[in-house]
Design an enzyme around this catalytic site. Structure first.
Site, PDB file in Angstrom:
ATOM      1  N   GLU A  89       4.947  -8.335  11.774  1.00 51.89           N
ATOM      2  CA  GLU A  89       4.403  -7.990  10.446  1.00 51.89           C
ATOM      3  C   GLU A  89       5.532  -7.593   9.489  1.00 51.89           C
ATOM      4  OE1 GLU A  89       1.505  -4.901  10.819  1.00 51.89           O
ATOM      5  OE2 GLU A  89       0.812  -5.073   8.746  1.00 51.89           O
ATOM      6  N   ASP A 136       0.778  -1.238   0.000  1.00 48.31           N
ATOM      7  CA  ASP A 136       0.000   0.000   0.000  1.00 48.31           C
ATOM      8  C   ASP A 136       0.807   1.285   0.000  1.00 48.31           C
ATOM      9  OD1 ASP A 136      -1.491  -2.139   0.740  1.00 48.31           O
ATOM     10  OD2 ASP A 136      -2.051  -1.350   2.696  1.00 48.31           O
TER      11      ASP A 136
HETATM   12  C1  9WN Z   1      -5.238  -2.462   3.817  1.00 40.09           C
HETATM   13  C2  9WN Z   1      -3.682  -7.317   5.917  1.00 40.09           C
HETATM   14  C3  9WN Z   1      -3.272  -6.228   4.945  1.00 40.09           C
HETATM   15  C4  9WN Z   1      -2.329  -6.769   3.850  1.00 40.09           C
HETATM   16  C5  9WN Z   1      -1.712  -5.651   3.026  1.00 40.09           C
HETATM   17  C6  9WN Z   1      -1.065  -4.651   3.980  1.00 40.09           C
HETATM   18  C7  9WN Z   1      -2.098  -4.112   4.955  1.00 40.09           C
HETATM   19  C8  9WN Z   1      -4.285  -2.936   4.908  1.00 40.09           C
HETATM   20  C9  9WN Z   1      -4.010  -1.793   5.860  1.00 40.09           C
HETATM   21  O1  9WN Z   1      -2.641  -5.188   5.697  1.00 40.09           O
HETATM   22  O2  9WN Z   1      -3.097  -3.411   4.248  1.00 40.09           O
HETATM   23  O3  9WN Z   1      -5.616  -3.537   3.000  1.00 40.09           O
HETATM   24  O4  9WN Z   1      -4.906  -1.491   6.670  1.00 40.09           O
HETATM   25  O5  9WN Z   1      -2.930  -1.199   5.800  1.00 40.09           O
HETATM   26  O6  9WN Z   1      -0.440  -3.606   3.282  1.00 40.09           O
HETATM   27  O7  9WN Z   1      -0.772  -6.186   2.117  1.00 40.09           O
HETATM   28  O8  9WN Z   1      -3.021  -7.628   2.995  1.00 40.09           O
HETATM   29  O9  9WN Z   1      -2.550  -7.964   6.396  1.00 40.09           O
END
Ligand code: 9WN
Length: 454
Positions: A423, A187
């Site tokens: 993470e 992201d």
């Molecule tokens: C938005 C769940 C997700 C991953 C993504 C990561 C993060 C979310 C956020 O978490 O994104 O989808 O709230 O930042 O970037 O790769 O799937 O782990």
């Protein structure tokens, strides 16, 4: 092969350490299991995420076939009738405000294409699912249950790929575009910086919102408020257009074709071909799709000047030349040319991703260590993530780059041994950031250990 032994020097000691890590990883997955699927983490992400579930299913398939299958099937229960697999399937038992943006933001049930009994987001994430389904199938001990699983999943996977190639290819270049940074899975990567910088949010068009992520995470680790405003603005515009891809591709300033989504689409199309063969269906259309995407990536994503794959922003008609880990993802294509493999291996071994051995560091940083936007702890701007490590590792292995692959696997294991199932990790100190007990970190450590067994 993966160097677990080399980490401790003593084969037996490392075997014991490896099996302890394996048990600890399984315990994380079990603690994150919520009945039909696994949450990425209990605190930050209390619902089901699309590509997280695919990674988790791959890890679980080594020891729990039933849950591995259920993970993917429960995700696809959220598939829309147009074929899209939403990036989040919301758990109705979790309070609506536990995550932002939650179900009351996306309002998927207002749109006829969405599933009847589930609330979901309207975005998607990288298409690793067909590959995951095949891996789960290949490790099953009950052949008839495994075949039934393939039979149920195959038409859903075909519809998913069709959605990406029909609804997400506005210029008909044979590649799937993303319409939001959240769709990239990475992201907050500097790869999207140029596109986001050119978004001016018109007065009055940013809905009021409150970030939930900062309740459970350090603001220094997470995207900035300015980035979040743009994320929310783009998501709100997509929802306002009732998730109509044609319309949003015409209107949105963010229509980007990237190497991760498309390389995974190749890998997963080849998995679909293998599934088709197992089921007695014609594999050729899937092989044809894979080779068409390969050619289109070379034509539109490859920059001969830097010998690197980048992401074109279709709205600005130019390649966004940021050196991020995304550029290594074409390794996932088993048919990548020798020239492509060599160029990626050269970049991966260069000091901006892999400084000389004397300097303590871990592979593979998510962004150029010498880049202007590098930050060792902020989301996708430099830290090492275990899922992208795993993708690079599998890509290197399939191209016979065993030494570099072993370095990556060693880093993965060392990071987790040092800092736990976090993470993401500082590429220099190895400190862990973001959520603890993170599901894909645990799942992919299982795959690394199991695959590395003699
Ligand atoms: C938005 C769940 C997700 C991953 C993504 C990561 C993060 C979310 C956020 O978490 O994104 O989808 O709230 O930042 O970037 O790769 O799937 O782990």
């Amino acid at each position: 092969m993966i160097g677990l032994a080399s980490a401790s020097g003593d084969g037996r000691a490392s075997e014991i350490a490896g099996s302890e890590l394996l048990e600890a990883a399984k315990a994380v997955l079990d603690a994150n299991w919520v009945g039909r699927s696994t949450v990425p983490s209990r605190d930050l992400y209390p619902h089901q995420w699309s590509w997280d579930s695919a990674f988790v299913a791959i890890g679980r398939s080594w020891y729990d076939q039933e849950r591995a299958q259920a993970e993917l099937e429960s995700l696809f229960a959220g598939q829309w009738s147009d074929g899209r697999v939403p990036h989040i399937v919301f758990n109705p038992d979790v309070p609506a405000d536990a995550y932002f943006p939650g179900p009351t933001f996306w309002r998927s049930s207002d749109v006829p294409d969405s599933p009847v009994r589930l609330e979901t987001s309207g975005l998607v994430q990288p298409p690793l699912h067909a590959w995951a389904v095949l891996e789960v199938h290949d490790r099953a001990s009950d052949p008839s249950a495994a075949r039934a699983f393939l039979e149920r999943m195959y038409p859903k996977l075909v519809a998913w790929h069709r959605y990406l190639l029909e609804h997400r290819d506005p210029e008909r270049i044979g590649l799937a575009a993303i319409l939001h940074p959240w769709e990239s899975g990475l992201d907050n990567s500097p790869a999207w910086e140029d596109a986001l910088r050119h978004i001016d949010i018109p007065a009055g068009l940013l809905p009021a919102y409150e970030r939930r992520d900062l309740v459970n995470a350090d603001p220094a680790d997470r995207p900035t408020d300015a980035a979040y405003d743009r994320f929310v603005y783009l998501a709100d515009a997509y929802r306002g257009g009732r998730y109509d891809d044609g319309r949003i591709c015409r209107m949105s300033p963010f229509v980007i074709v990237g190497p991760l989504v498309n390389a995974l689409l190749i890998r997963s199309s080849l998995a679909l071909a293998a599934i088709a063969e197992l089921l007695g269906d014609d594999p050729e259309p899937h092989r044809g799709a894979a080779s068409a995407i390969r050619h289109a990536m070379k034509e539109h994503l490859w920059d001969p000047q830097h010998a690197r794959y980048y992401s074109p922003n279709l709205k600005r008609g130019q390649l966004m030349r940021e050196a991020s880990i995304l550029s290594f993802m074409p390794l996932l294509d088993p048919g990548l040319s020798a020239q492509g493999v060599q160029a990626i291996v050269r970049d991966l071994s260069a000091p901006c991703f892999h400084p000389p051995e004397a300097a303590q560091h871990y592979l593979v940083p998510s962004y150029d260590l010498t880049g202007e936007l590098f930050d060792p702890r902020r989301y996708w701007r430099g830290p090492v993530w275990i899922n992208t490590d795993w993708l690079v590792w599998r890509g290197l292995l399939q191209h016979g780059q065993v030494d570099l692959a072993a370095h990556v696997a060693d880093s993965t294991i060392e990071l987790v041994r040092r800092s736990g199932f976090r993470e993401y990790f500082d590429p220099f100190s190895g400190a862990g950031y973001g959520s603890g007990d993170f599901a894909w970190t645990a799942a992919l450590v299982i795959d690394v250990i199991e695959r590395g067994r003699p």
